[in-house]
Scaffold this active site. Structure first.
Site, short mmCIF file in Angstrom:
data_model
loop_
_atom_site.label_atom_id
_atom_site.label_comp_id
_atom_site.label_asym_id
_atom_site.label_seq_id
_atom_site.Cartn_x
_atom_site.Cartn_y
_atom_site.Cartn_z
N GLU A 101 18.12 38.14 -8.53
CA GLU A 101 17.95 38.51 -7.12
C GLU A 101 16.92 37.57 -6.52
O GLU A 101 16.11 36.99 -7.24
CB GLU A 101 17.44 39.95 -7.02
CG GLU A 101 15.92 40.15 -7.13
CD GLU A 101 15.33 39.86 -8.51
OE1 GLU A 101 16.11 39.76 -9.48
OE2 GLU A 101 14.10 39.72 -8.60
N LYS A 103 6.48 31.70 -9.86
CA LYS A 103 7.75 32.26 -10.36
C LYS A 103 8.29 31.49 -11.57
O LYS A 103 8.94 32.05 -12.44
CB LYS A 103 8.80 32.24 -9.24
CG LYS A 103 8.51 33.20 -8.09
CD LYS A 103 8.69 34.65 -8.50
CE LYS A 103 8.53 35.60 -7.32
NZ LYS A 103 8.45 37.02 -7.75
N SER A 106 -0.60 31.98 -5.10
CA SER A 106 0.61 32.10 -5.91
C SER A 106 1.72 31.13 -5.53
O SER A 106 2.60 30.84 -6.32
CB SER A 106 1.13 33.53 -5.85
OG SER A 106 1.33 33.90 -4.50
#
Lengths: 394, 255
Positions: free
Chosen positions: A107, A85, A374
């Site tokens: 969000e 991210k 990830s």
């Protein structure tokens, strides 16, 4: 024809109040991505703050255990804040700052994107407010405190199903209230144009590195690339540089939850239909009247009723394959990778590991399979313990 | 002249909004008929959506109440058909892209025509995406109402030139809901509209009192009131009809 289409998917389906904001965002992004100074600053942040390039690790024990393709793990879990991210967030927050915005909003589902946004905002000196479903603030109390520690304000969203889609709704609403000085740091390859394109570009560093690293190590391209898909940013990031290499299989793993034949699922490609929601045309879990359905997955990060428009397009043209992985398979893979390689994956990434476990043995030993790891799994330990009947709370 | 155009002839239009099926379709049907008798010039009927991103909490809650009561798009079409047998009031649907698209846009507009719907407002289909709806609206003679907002700036001329029926002017930033203060952005927006097209402009978002309605109608062609009415419905439930009628009459009289 509208902007930002991937085949029939994508577009800009948002209220008029936000239209000039996304138009200005697109103009700024197209300008700065060619700006030498911006690119240098971003590269510096990625390399010296986030810890890029991330390792491409040869999982030798796993490879031998499964007895098929050679398995590599792309270690996005080793990035600062623990997931891919940060790649997108550093790009967007730096861009927001260049645009003169004073404040960012975001969000978050499990909290990974919220933590990453709060981190980048702290570093770059912008105000940050994060919207998180009430269900998720309860389940992930530690991440709420983490964001607050980083100086962000966290809003618990009590509308609708009180989960990720409602957090997106509420962040969009907040953006319409205060758009002039605020940038919405969308966390995935979804939403209205330019977000799917921009987030993909910021995440495409993953696939570019894999290509270089693998060519250096093996002198060839992978035969298959496997990644988990919710909105789809880590998958799009690792797929993008391989789309033109037709021999590389691209496989996205959706969260099947309790199974695609149950109503406790979040597998959008497997169970969804075409729709228009959250700014984009794509596939969504919905009923015959277009009401968005509640979705379910053990993974809060994949618990989303849609999928990014470029994935929908790659599915339509059959360039990428999308498979569904159940909670149980993901939990088993979570435990498997922990014991086999000493790496605790995020429960999201464990969906990709689970499918790779099935796929690798069907491939030849001289073939290569890359899994996008990830995120790291520390955040999931308590939830996995509960899944196994051990009552641990953070 | 169609029913929407006629609603603005030589008068300021009062346009109430209610969510279809809140608290029940029977009450909605009665509300439409009685609001028309009380002076409503056009009635906006919301087709509830699970995720109404342009709405504040009052209308969100109305949508959830309606949906949990089992309302569907088909049941709403049936109700409109019944209303049309007894009332000639202009009816405009207000909903989101997905309920229309997933129903099948062609099929949806066809049913609008058959039931007697005059127009449609879809806040998440902006000017740039209107080809998604426009061809089907044209095919069945449904007026596609466009919106402009305080942030529209140079877009106002472009949107206004192609606007039909009336232009929905969003009074202020944010989502629907009552506000104590409404800025002066709308007056300037309307002036810009009239530079390029002589089309009625109705102001919505935040208007809840007769004083606000009177002030807004001073420089516009009509006002749209939603949350203030939906609050009355939420408060009185199935007994809301006389209270809503009284509110509508009061608003209309001051304008």
């Amino acid at each position: 024809m509208s902007k930002g289409r991937f085949g029939i998917h994508g577009g800009q389906f948002i209220p008029e109040t936000l239209m000039n904001a996304v138009i200005e965002l697109e103009e700024a992004y197209l300008h700065y991505k060619e700006d030498e100074e911006f690119c240098k600053e971003l590269e510096d942040l990625l390399n010296n703050y986030a810890g890029r390039p991330s390792l491409l690790y040869y999982a030798e024990k796993m490879t031998k255990d499964l007895g098929g393709a050679k398995i590599y793990l792309k270690r996005e879990d080793l990035n600062h804040t623990g997931s891919h991210k940060i790649n997108n967030v550093l790009g967007q927050v730096l861009l927001a700052k260049k645009m003169g915005k004073k404040r960012v909003i975001a969000e978050t589902g499990a909290g990974q994107h919220g933590v990453a946004t709060a981190t980048a905002a702290a570093l770059l000196g912008l105000e940050c407010e994060v919207f998180m479903g009430k269900e998720d603030t309860d389940r992930q109390a530690l991440n709420v405190f983490r964001m607050e520690l980083l100086g962000a304000k966290v809003h618990a969203v009590t509308s609708g199903t009180m989960t990720l889609k409602d957090a997106v709704n509420e962040t969009l609403r907040e953006w319409t209230k205060r758009v002039e000085d605020t940038h919405y740091v969308l966390g995935s390859v979804m939403g209205p144009h330019p977000f799917p394109m921009m987030v993909r570009d910021f995440q495409s560093v993953i696939g570019k590195e894999v290509k270089e690293q693998l060519l250096a190590k093996e002198g060839k391209l992978p035969d298959a690339v496997v990644a988990c898909v919710g909105g789809g940013s880590n998958a799009m990031g690792i797929f993008y540089d391989f789309i033109g290499d037709g021999q590389v299989r691209l496989i996205g793993c959706e969260a099947a939850g309790l199974g695609v034949d149950t109503d406790k699922t979040a597998a959008t490609i497997s169970t969804g239909t075409l729709g228009i929601f959250h700014g984009m045309k794509s596939y969504f879990c919905q009923d015959e009247y277009g009401q968005i359905m509640p979705v379910y997955s053990i993974s809060a990060g994949l618990d989303y009723p849609g999928i990014g428009p470029e994935h929908a397009y790659l599915h339509d043209i059959k360039r990428a394959e999308y498979v569904a992985v159940t909670d149980q398979e993901a939990v088993e893979a979570f435990e498997y990778l922990s014991r086999m390689e000493g790496i605790i994956p995020a429960i999201e990434s464990a969906h990709a590991v689970a499918y790779a476990k099935k796929l690798a043995p069907t491939m030849d030993r001289d073939q290569i399979l890359v899994i996008n790891l990830s995120g790291r799994g520390d955040k999931d330990v308590a939830a996995i313990a509960r899944y196994r009947g051990v009552q641990i709370y953070e | 002249m169609n029913r929407i155009e006629a609603a603005f002839q030589n008068k300021k239009a009062f346009i109430p909004f209610i969510t279809a099926g809140d608290p029940s379709l029977e009450v909605t049907q009665e509300l439409v008929i009685r609001m028309a008798e009380a002076g409503a010039d056009i009635i906006e009927l919301g087709i509830p959506f699970s995720d109404p991103v342009a709405e504040g909490s009052v209308i969100q809650d109305a949508d959830y109440r309606a949906l949990s009561g089992g309302v569907t798009t088909d049941k709403i079409f049936d109700m409109v058909t019944r209303i049309r047998k007894v009332s000639n009031v202009p009816l405009v649907f207000m909903t989101y892209a997905n309920p229309v698209y997933t129903y099948g846009t062609d099929h949806f507009m066809d049913n609008c025509k058959k039931a007697g719907i005059d127009g449609i407002i879809v806040p998440d289909v902006p000017y740039d995406e209107k080809t998604e709806l426009q061809p089907y609206c044209e095919k069945y003679g449904i007026t596609l109402i466009s919106m402009i907002a305080p942030t529209s700036r140079e877009r106002i001329h472009r949107i206004a030139k192609e606007a039909e029926g009336f232009l929905y002017c969003v009074s202020s930033m944010g989502v629907t809901g009552t506000r104590n203060e409404i800025g002066s952005a709308a007056e300037d927006m309307i002036r810009q509209v009239k530079e390029v097209k002589d089309i009625p402009c109705a102001i919505g978002f935040g208007i809840s009192t007769p004083e606000q309605a009177k002030r807004m109608s001073g420089f516009s062609d009509g006002v749209i009131v939603g949350s203030a009415i939906v609050k009355i419905i939420a408060g009185y439930g199935k007994d809301c009809i006389p209270h809503v009628v009284e509110f509508v009459r009061g608003m209309k009289e001051t304008m």
